[in-house]
Design an enzyme around this catalytic site. Structure first.
Site, PDB file in Angstrom:
ATOM      1  N   ASP A  53     -40.918  35.854  14.889  1.00 16.00           N
ATOM      2  CA  ASP A  53     -40.259  36.957  14.391  1.00 16.00           C
ATOM      3  C   ASP A  53     -40.205  37.960  15.736  1.00 16.00           C
ATOM      4  O   ASP A  53     -41.224  37.994  16.479  1.00 16.00           O
ATOM      5  CB  ASP A  53     -41.314  37.524  13.300  1.00 16.00           C
ATOM      6  CG  ASP A  53     -40.743  38.623  12.667  1.00 16.00           C
ATOM      7  OD1 ASP A  53     -40.463  38.500  11.381  1.00 16.00           O
ATOM      8  OD2 ASP A  53     -40.350  39.829  13.129  1.00 16.00           O
ATOM      9  N   ILE A  54     -38.978  38.527  15.587  1.00 18.23           N
ATOM     10  CA  ILE A  54     -38.914  39.446  16.874  1.00 18.23           C
ATOM     11  C   ILE A  54     -39.749  40.889  16.607  1.00 18.23           C
ATOM     12  O   ILE A  54     -40.031  41.430  17.681  1.00 18.23           O
ATOM     13  CB  ILE A  54     -37.275  40.155  16.726  1.00 18.23           C
ATOM     14  CG1 ILE A  54     -36.860  40.636  17.986  1.00 18.23           C
ATOM     15  CG2 ILE A  54     -37.204  41.177  15.497  1.00 18.23           C
ATOM     16  CD1 ILE A  54     -35.278  40.700  17.977  1.00 18.23           C
ATOM     17  N   ASN A  67     -40.535  36.886   0.864  1.00 19.39           N
ATOM     18  CA  ASN A  67     -40.133  38.128   0.048  1.00 19.39           C
ATOM     19  C   ASN A  67     -38.918  37.520  -0.543  1.00 19.39           C
ATOM     20  O   ASN A  67     -38.068  36.981  -0.021  1.00 19.39           O
ATOM     21  CB  ASN A  67     -40.190  39.138   1.278  1.00 19.39           C
ATOM     22  CG  ASN A  67     -41.349  39.587   1.868  1.00 19.39           C
ATOM     23  OD1 ASN A  67     -42.143  39.892   1.225  1.00 19.39           O
ATOM     24  ND2 ASN A  67     -40.941  39.921   3.051  1.00 19.39           N
ATOM     25  N   GLU A 109     -35.289  41.442   3.355  1.00 14.64           N
ATOM     26  CA  GLU A 109     -34.259  42.019   4.073  1.00 14.64           C
ATOM     27  C   GLU A 109     -33.168  41.225   4.780  1.00 14.64           C
ATOM     28  O   GLU A 109     -32.277  41.806   4.942  1.00 14.64           O
ATOM     29  CB  GLU A 109     -35.137  43.031   5.422  1.00 14.64           C
ATOM     30  CG  GLU A 109     -35.981  44.104   4.690  1.00 14.64           C
ATOM     31  CD  GLU A 109     -36.232  45.597   5.567  1.00 14.64           C
ATOM     32  OE1 GLU A 109     -36.064  45.072   6.953  1.00 14.64           O
ATOM     33  OE2 GLU A 109     -36.449  46.263   5.129  1.00 14.64           O
ATOM     34  N   VAL A 110     -33.621  40.242   5.057  1.00 10.67           N
ATOM     35  CA  VAL A 110     -32.375  39.259   5.845  1.00 10.67           C
ATOM     36  C   VAL A 110     -32.197  38.020   4.499  1.00 10.67           C
ATOM     37  O   VAL A 110     -33.132  37.353   3.799  1.00 10.67           O
ATOM     38  CB  VAL A 110     -33.287  38.465   6.861  1.00 10.67           C
ATOM     39  CG1 VAL A 110     -32.070  37.265   7.391  1.00 10.67           C
ATOM     40  CG2 VAL A 110     -33.578  39.456   7.861  1.00 10.67           C
ATOM     41  N   HIS A 115     -36.349  32.471   3.997  1.00  9.06           N
ATOM     42  CA  HIS A 115     -37.420  32.328   5.157  1.00  9.06           C
ATOM     43  C   HIS A 115     -38.759  32.441   4.743  1.00  9.06           C
ATOM     44  O   HIS A 115     -39.088  33.235   3.791  1.00  9.06           O
ATOM     45  CB  HIS A 115     -36.983  33.410   6.270  1.00  9.06           C
ATOM     46  CG  HIS A 115     -36.796  34.828   5.946  1.00  9.06           C
ATOM     47  ND1 HIS A 115     -35.793  35.115   5.244  1.00  9.06           N
ATOM     48  CD2 HIS A 115     -37.999  35.920   6.030  1.00  9.06           C
ATOM     49  CE1 HIS A 115     -36.071  36.562   4.993  1.00  9.06           C
ATOM     50  NE2 HIS A 115     -37.071  36.851   5.527  1.00  9.06           N
ATOM     51  N   HIS A 136     -42.608  33.586   5.963  1.00  5.24           N
ATOM     52  CA  HIS A 136     -43.248  34.146   7.266  1.00  5.24           C
ATOM     53  C   HIS A 136     -44.688  33.078   7.235  1.00  5.24           C
ATOM     54  O   HIS A 136     -45.225  33.082   6.255  1.00  5.24           O
ATOM     55  CB  HIS A 136     -43.673  35.556   6.874  1.00  5.24           C
ATOM     56  CG  HIS A 136     -42.464  36.383   6.478  1.00  5.24           C
ATOM     57  ND1 HIS A 136     -42.286  37.379   7.742  1.00  5.24           N
ATOM     58  CD2 HIS A 136     -41.420  36.793   5.574  1.00  5.24           C
ATOM     59  CE1 HIS A 136     -41.143  38.297   7.437  1.00  5.24           C
ATOM     60  NE2 HIS A 136     -40.816  37.611   6.074  1.00  5.24           N
TER      61      HIS A 136
HETATM   62  P1  AMP Z   1     -37.862  40.001   5.218  1.00  4.47           P
HETATM   63  O1  AMP Z   1     -38.359  41.383   5.124  1.00  4.47           O
HETATM   64  O2  AMP Z   1     -38.921  39.085   4.470  1.00  4.47           O
HETATM   65  O3  AMP Z   1     -36.538  39.824   4.964  1.00  4.47           O
HETATM   66  O4  AMP Z   1     -38.246  39.574   6.653  1.00  4.47           O
HETATM   67  C1  AMP Z   1     -37.149  39.689   7.824  1.00  4.47           C
HETATM   68  C2  AMP Z   1     -37.969  39.507   9.112  1.00  4.47           C
HETATM   69  O5  AMP Z   1     -37.111  39.048  10.086  1.00  4.47           O
HETATM   70  C3  AMP Z   1     -38.722  40.418   9.633  1.00  4.47           C
HETATM   71  O6  AMP Z   1     -40.113  40.195   9.861  1.00  4.47           O
HETATM   72  C4  AMP Z   1     -37.939  40.961  10.956  1.00  4.47           C
HETATM   73  O7  AMP Z   1     -38.701  41.464  12.132  1.00  4.47           O
HETATM   74  C5  AMP Z   1     -37.409  39.519  11.365  1.00  4.47           C
HETATM   75  N1  AMP Z   1     -36.232  39.647  12.197  1.00  4.47           N
HETATM   76  C6  AMP Z   1     -35.080  40.084  12.005  1.00  4.47           C
HETATM   77  N2  AMP Z   1     -33.912  40.020  13.077  1.00  4.47           N
HETATM   78  C7  AMP Z   1     -34.684  39.136  13.600  1.00  4.47           C
HETATM   79  C8  AMP Z   1     -34.361  38.308  14.847  1.00  4.47           C
HETATM   80  N3  AMP Z   1     -33.118  38.507  15.465  1.00  4.47           N
HETATM   81  N4  AMP Z   1     -35.120  37.364  15.522  1.00  4.47           N
HETATM   82  C9  AMP Z   1     -36.367  37.215  14.850  1.00  4.47           C
HETATM   83  N5  AMP Z   1     -36.867  37.915  13.729  1.00  4.47           N
HETATM   84  C10 AMP Z   1     -36.037  38.715  13.196  1.00  4.47           C
END
Ligand code: AMP
Length: 125
Positions: A39-40, A97, A105-106, A110, A112
């Site tokens: 994770d970034i 999530n 958010e994405v 995925h 975690h």
């Molecule tokens: P979620 O809230 O479950 O959708 O988590 C999205 C996760 O993606 C967050 O923990 C972000 O830090 C992570 N994230 C977003 N962009 C990137 C990226 N380019 N590389 C790695 N992790 C990312």
């Protein structure tokens, strides 16, 4: 901004770009069905994201429409990644999530994987 997990898959999402190698990532694991990367913005010493390579918006989408082969590959990969990170003995946490209340958010499914320290209570009260 949390996403609406009922929307169709958006090919412009950041994880789709990572899968197309348009955006770099720090890869932890990869096979035919699964990619895992750091994770970034890590929230624990180990914070790994595990994603299917298929176009699935959320856990709901993945669990209902992915093939048995993709689901088995994903579950097996998560176990391999945790074992290879040395997290079985100290323990770890898996989190997905989903949608607005889940804080997703994405819009590409995925999981975690957190570890490397005591992670405290499951949720803030
Ligand atoms: P979620 O809230 O479950 O959708 O988590 C999205 C996760 O993606 C967050 O923990 C972000 O830090 C992570 N994230 C977003 N962009 C990137 C990226 N380019 N590389 C790695 N992790 C990312």
């Amino acid at each position: 901004m949390p996403i609406d997990a009922t929307r169709p898959y958006d090919d412009d999402n950041i994880f789709a770009k990572i899968l197309r190698r348009e955006v770099p990532c720090r890869t932890v694991f990869e096979d035919d069905h699964v990619l895992a990367f750091h994770d970034i913005n890590p929230l624990a010493p180990n914070h790994i994201l595990v994603i299917p390579k298929g176009r699935y918006v959320s856990w709901d989408d993945f669990s209902s429409t992915a093939s048995d082969e993709e689901i088995a590959a994903f579950v097996r990969a998560v176990g391999v990644i945790a074992r290879e990170a040395g997290l079985v003995e100290p323990g770890y946490r898996l989190l997905a999530n989903v949608g607005a209340d889940g804080g997703q958010e994405v819009p590409h499914f995925h999981l975690h994987l957190f570890g490397g320290r005591g992670l405290g209570p499951m949720l803030a009260r």
